[in-house]
Design a protein around this motif. Structure first.
Motif, PDB file in Angstrom:
ATOM      1  N   SER A 170       0.801  -1.223   0.000  1.00  0.00           N
ATOM      2  CA  SER A 170       0.000   0.000   0.000  1.00  0.00           C
ATOM      3  C   SER A 170       0.838   1.281   0.000  1.00  0.00           C
ATOM      4  N   PRO A 171       1.955   1.361   0.737  1.00  0.00           N
ATOM      5  CA  PRO A 171       2.756   2.589   0.615  1.00  0.00           C
ATOM      6  C   PRO A 171       3.316   2.787  -0.795  1.00  0.00           C
ATOM      7  N   VAL A 172       3.702   1.708  -1.454  1.00  0.00           N
ATOM      8  CA  VAL A 172       4.214   1.816  -2.823  1.00  0.00           C
ATOM      9  C   VAL A 172       3.103   2.284  -3.761  1.00  0.00           C
ATOM     10  N   ILE A 173       1.913   1.718  -3.600  1.00  0.00           N
ATOM     11  CA  ILE A 173       0.779   2.110  -4.430  1.00  0.00           C
ATOM     12  C   ILE A 173       0.420   3.572  -4.188  1.00  0.00           C
ATOM     13  N   VAL A 174       0.456   4.004  -2.936  1.00  0.00           N
ATOM     14  CA  VAL A 174       0.121   5.397  -2.621  1.00  0.00           C
ATOM     15  C   VAL A 174       1.159   6.346  -3.207  1.00  0.00           C
ATOM     16  N   VAL A 175       2.424   5.981  -3.166  1.00  0.00           N
ATOM     17  CA  VAL A 175       3.462   6.827  -3.766  1.00  0.00           C
ATOM     18  C   VAL A 175       3.248   6.933  -5.277  1.00  0.00           C
ATOM     19  N   LEU A 176       2.861   5.844  -5.916  1.00  0.00           N
ATOM     20  CA  LEU A 176       2.563   5.898  -7.354  1.00  0.00           C
ATOM     21  C   LEU A 176       1.345   6.781  -7.641  1.00  0.00           C
ATOM     22  N   ILE A 177       0.320   6.683  -6.806  1.00  0.00           N
ATOM     23  CA  ILE A 177      -0.856   7.556  -6.953  1.00  0.00           C
ATOM     24  C   ILE A 177      -0.462   9.008  -6.724  1.00  0.00           C
ATOM     25  N   TYR A 178       0.395   9.253  -5.743  1.00  0.00           N
ATOM     26  CA  TYR A 178       0.868  10.601  -5.433  1.00  0.00           C
ATOM     27  C   TYR A 178       1.625  11.184  -6.626  1.00  0.00           C
ATOM     28  N   TYR A 179       2.489  10.373  -7.247  1.00  0.00           N
ATOM     29  CA  TYR A 179       3.238  10.834  -8.416  1.00  0.00           C
ATOM     30  C   TYR A 179       2.300  11.087  -9.597  1.00  0.00           C
ATOM     31  N   ALA A 180       1.341  10.194  -9.800  1.00  0.00           N
ATOM     32  CA  ALA A 180       0.368  10.394 -10.883  1.00  0.00           C
ATOM     33  C   ALA A 180      -0.449  11.661 -10.647  1.00  0.00           C
ATOM     34  N   SER A 181      -0.781  11.921  -9.395  1.00  0.00           N
ATOM     35  CA  SER A 181      -1.504  13.150  -9.061  1.00  0.00           C
ATOM     36  C   SER A 181      -0.666  14.378  -9.414  1.00  0.00           C
TER      37      SER A 181
END
Length: 167
Positions: free
Chosen positions: A140-151
């Motif tokens: 989940s932290p990796v997925i959130v970092v990817l979502i954060y970068y996409a944002s």
């Protein structure tokens, strides 16, 4: 803010990136300070004295920081694209909507749903799916970092288009 931003020696994309980087660094510092505090707390804690709660808090710290970054990934585009006032209005409206849904459920919903919650079934389910839950909490932290970068990428793209339309 447009006049101030145009006088600065950095691009609009760098301005957007600086907000995302600041929040990322803040999240990292909060996590680091908490974990250092946790280690110091454990060093001076008597054995068996609330140690389980302390370990539970440390276990949830990464999840809470991930949640903070996820919320920031949703809020920052609103801030850049709608402005501070309108973004705040959207956030407050969303929270009020959730509050009204909860109030409506408490007033008119079936309260037997809350009275018949069996924690043992939930614990049994968690024990049966321990590997999946561990995998999810690890990724989940990796997925959130990817979502954060996409944002960041989406916000920078639309903010540049918005500023070009205003010029």
């Amino acid at each position: 803010i447009r006049g101030y931003l145009s006088s600065m020696p950095l691009s609009k994309r760098s301005y957007v990136a600086s907000k995302y980087i600041f929040i990322g660094i803040t999240a990292y510092v909060i996590l680091s300070v908490y974990l250092v505090w946790h280690v110091i707390d454990l060093a001076f804690m008597r054995p068996g004295h609330m140690m389980e709660v302390s370990y539970l808090g440390a276990g949830f710290s990464l999840t809470l920081i991930s949640l903070m970054l996820f919320v920031a990934a949703l809020e920052l585009p609103l801030y850049f694209l709608l402005g501070k006032g309108k973004a705040r209005l959207v956030e407050i409206s969303f929270m009020m909507f959730l509050g009204l849904l909860a109030l409506g459920f408490l007033m008119f919903g079936d309260m037997n749903l809350l009275a018949n919650i069996d924690i043992g079934v939930l614990i049994d389910w968690a024990n049966a799916h321990e590997f999946e839950l561990m995998l999810l909490s690890t990724l989940s932290p990796v997925i959130v970092v990817l979502i954060y970068y996409a944002s960041y990428r989406v916000t920078a793209h639309f903010y540049l288009r918005k500023e070009e339309a205003n010029e």
